[in-house]
Design a protein around this motif. Structure first.
Motif, short mmCIF file in Angstrom:
data_model
loop_
_atom_site.label_atom_id
_atom_site.label_comp_id
_atom_site.label_asym_id
_atom_site.label_seq_id
_atom_site.Cartn_x
_atom_site.Cartn_y
_atom_site.Cartn_z
N GLY A 110 22.41 -11.23 78.63
CA GLY A 110 21.85 -10.23 77.71
C GLY A 110 20.57 -9.57 78.21
O GLY A 110 20.01 -8.71 77.55
N GLY A 112 20.37 -7.73 80.82
CA GLY A 112 20.66 -6.43 81.43
C GLY A 112 21.05 -6.58 82.89
O GLY A 112 20.93 -5.63 83.67
N LYS A 113 21.52 -7.75 83.23
CA LYS A 113 21.86 -8.06 84.63
C LYS A 113 23.02 -7.20 85.14
O LYS A 113 22.94 -6.61 86.22
N THR A 114 24.09 -7.14 84.34
CA THR A 114 25.26 -6.36 84.77
C THR A 114 24.92 -4.87 84.84
O THR A 114 25.27 -4.19 85.80
N THR A 115 24.18 -4.40 83.87
CA THR A 115 23.74 -3.00 83.88
C THR A 115 22.87 -2.73 85.10
O THR A 115 23.05 -1.73 85.79
N GLN A 146 33.20 -5.00 81.90
CA GLN A 146 31.99 -4.17 81.82
C GLN A 146 31.59 -3.67 83.21
O GLN A 146 31.26 -2.49 83.39
N LYS A 248 14.45 -3.13 80.07
CA LYS A 248 14.11 -2.76 78.69
C LYS A 248 12.64 -2.37 78.53
O LYS A 248 12.03 -2.61 77.49
N ASP A 250 11.76 0.51 78.28
CA ASP A 250 11.74 1.66 77.38
C ASP A 250 11.40 1.21 75.96
O ASP A 250 11.11 2.02 75.09
N GLY A 275 16.25 2.03 80.11
CA GLY A 275 17.24 2.56 79.18
C GLY A 275 18.61 1.97 79.47
O GLY A 275 18.80 1.26 80.46
N GLU A 276 19.55 2.25 78.57
CA GLU A 276 20.88 1.68 78.72
C GLU A 276 21.71 2.41 79.77
O GLU A 276 22.64 1.86 80.33
P1 GDP Z 1 23.78 -9.16 81.01
O1 GDP Z 1 24.40 -10.07 80.00
O2 GDP Z 1 22.50 -9.71 81.52
O3 GDP Z 1 24.68 -8.74 82.09
O4 GDP Z 1 23.32 -7.86 80.20
P2 GDP Z 1 24.00 -6.43 80.06
O5 GDP Z 1 23.89 -5.68 81.34
O6 GDP Z 1 25.36 -6.56 79.48
O7 GDP Z 1 23.00 -5.75 79.01
C1 GDP Z 1 22.79 -6.26 77.72
C2 GDP Z 1 22.42 -5.11 76.78
O8 GDP Z 1 21.16 -4.58 77.16
C3 GDP Z 1 23.39 -3.95 76.86
O9 GDP Z 1 23.56 -3.42 75.56
C4 GDP Z 1 22.68 -2.94 77.77
O10 GDP Z 1 23.06 -1.61 77.49
C5 GDP Z 1 21.25 -3.19 77.39
N1 GDP Z 1 20.29 -2.83 78.46
C6 GDP Z 1 20.32 -3.18 79.75
N2 GDP Z 1 19.24 -2.70 80.42
C7 GDP Z 1 18.51 -2.00 79.51
C8 GDP Z 1 17.27 -1.26 79.57
O11 GDP Z 1 16.60 -1.14 80.61
N3 GDP Z 1 16.85 -0.69 78.41
C9 GDP Z 1 17.55 -0.81 77.23
N4 GDP Z 1 17.06 -0.23 76.14
N5 GDP Z 1 18.70 -1.51 77.15
C10 GDP Z 1 19.19 -2.09 78.26
#
Ligand code: GDP
Length: 295
Positions: A110, A112-115, A146, A248, A250, A275-276
């Motif tokens: 959660g 934001g690793k994958t993003t 994803q 995050k 932002d 951002g997302e």
């Molecule tokens: P993971 O479980 O670590 O791989 O996390 P995800 O990449 O799935 O991201 C988890 C949530 O955080 C998603 O809804 C993303 O869109 C959101 N997210 C990721 N990076 C950012 C960021 O820099 N800013 C914001 N606002 N949301 C983010």
């Protein structure tokens, strides 16, 4: 949103004005305000204590420069100290002299690793570098989907073997595929848990051993606040990180986690997520972050 340090220090300055040296007694109040500002910015308590000590040493006995208000001089000392700790300049990604460069992504679920994996690939693509993304999170099928979706979005291939394969084996084969395809960089996304657990750590350590990454990036959610320190300590002790991505930013946070991460691991924050969207990645600039933390 936040009270600026210069405003908070207003009353503390009264004791500094008219002095020709910054001394212990006249910076007490000012240091207390800096401490409060850092804690409000969610910097870890121990990190704050260490930092305040360093500022005290730098500030004490500093000659008040003629023509410069001692309060301005003090703010500069605090600011410079922050920048120094966070690394004077932005540090770019490591690059292997024998491609592909291997990047391992680590962090809790959660964050934001994958993003961030996709964001990095897009960042590299803009520099005309090719990437292959590797999906090793077999515990959440949605995580693989994803990454595949993000890969399609940015036109970067994703290597995956579904959810039945072993994560270490997926990473190994992903690296072999990257070599075969002559890509510049391979970025391995890994499974995260809601909390650190021994199984997660040992799997990550095994993946690291198998692919020998040039970068092991810890992805930290800036909203984690105080906890960022423990998180960094654990990942750095058990896995060994080379840098971090603070996501995050932002959001409504002053980003004190940045200072904790750097102070604890000694490793640079390389990027911030703002951002997302996949484009929402910026290089980390210590001076900008210092200003944000101080308000
Ligand atoms: P993971 O479980 O670590 O791989 O996390 P995800 O990449 O799935 O991201 C988890 C949530 O955080 C998603 O809804 C993303 O869109 C959101 N997210 C990721 N990076 C950012 C960021 O820099 N800013 C914001 N606002 N949301 C983010």
């Amino acid at each position: 949103m936040f009270e600026a340090l210069s405003d908070r220090l207003e009353s503390a300055w009264k004791t500094l004005r008219g002095q020709d040296k910054i001394s212990e007694s006249n910076i007490q109040d000012a240091l207390r305000e800096v401490r409060r500002a850092l804690l409000e910015a969610d910097v870890n308590l121990q990190v704050v204590k260490d930092f305040i000590e360093e500022v005290r040493e730098s500030a004490l006995g500093a000659e008040v420069i003629t023509g410069v208000q001692p309060d301005q001089q003090f703010i500069k000392i605090v600011h410079d100290q922050l920048v120094e700790i966070m690394g004077a300049t932005n540090e770019p990604l490591a690059e292997s002299n024998k491609p592909p460069t291997v990047i391992l992504m680590a962090g809790l679920q959660g964050t934001g690793k994958t993003t961030a994996t996709a964001k990095l690939a897009l960042h590299l693509r803009k520099q005309e570098q090719t990437s292959l993304l590797v999906a090793t999170d077999i515990y959440r099928p949605a995580a693989i989907d994803q990454l595949v979706t993000l890969g399609e979005q940015i036109d970067v291939p994703v290597f995956q073997l579904g959810t039945d394969a072993n994560p270490v084996e997926i990473a190994r084969q992903g690296l072999a595929a990257a070599r075969e395809q002559n890509v510049d960089t391979v970025i391995v996304d890994t499974a995260g848990r809601l909390q650190i657990d021994p199984e997660m750590m040992s799997e990550l350590a095994d993946i690291k051993k198998a692919i020998k990454p040039d970068e092991t990036l810890l992805v930290v959610d800036a909203m984690t606040g105080q906890e960022a320190a423990n998180l960094t300590q654990t990942f750095h002790d058990q896995i060994g990180i080379t840098g971090a991505i603070l996501t995050k930013m932002d959001g409504d946070t002053r980003g004190g986690a940045a200072l904790s991460i750097r102070q604890i691991s000694g490793k640079p924050i390389k990027f911030v997520g703002v951002g997302e969207k996949v484009e929402a990645l910026q290089p980390f600039y210590p001076d900008r972050m210092a200003s944000r933390i101080l308000g």
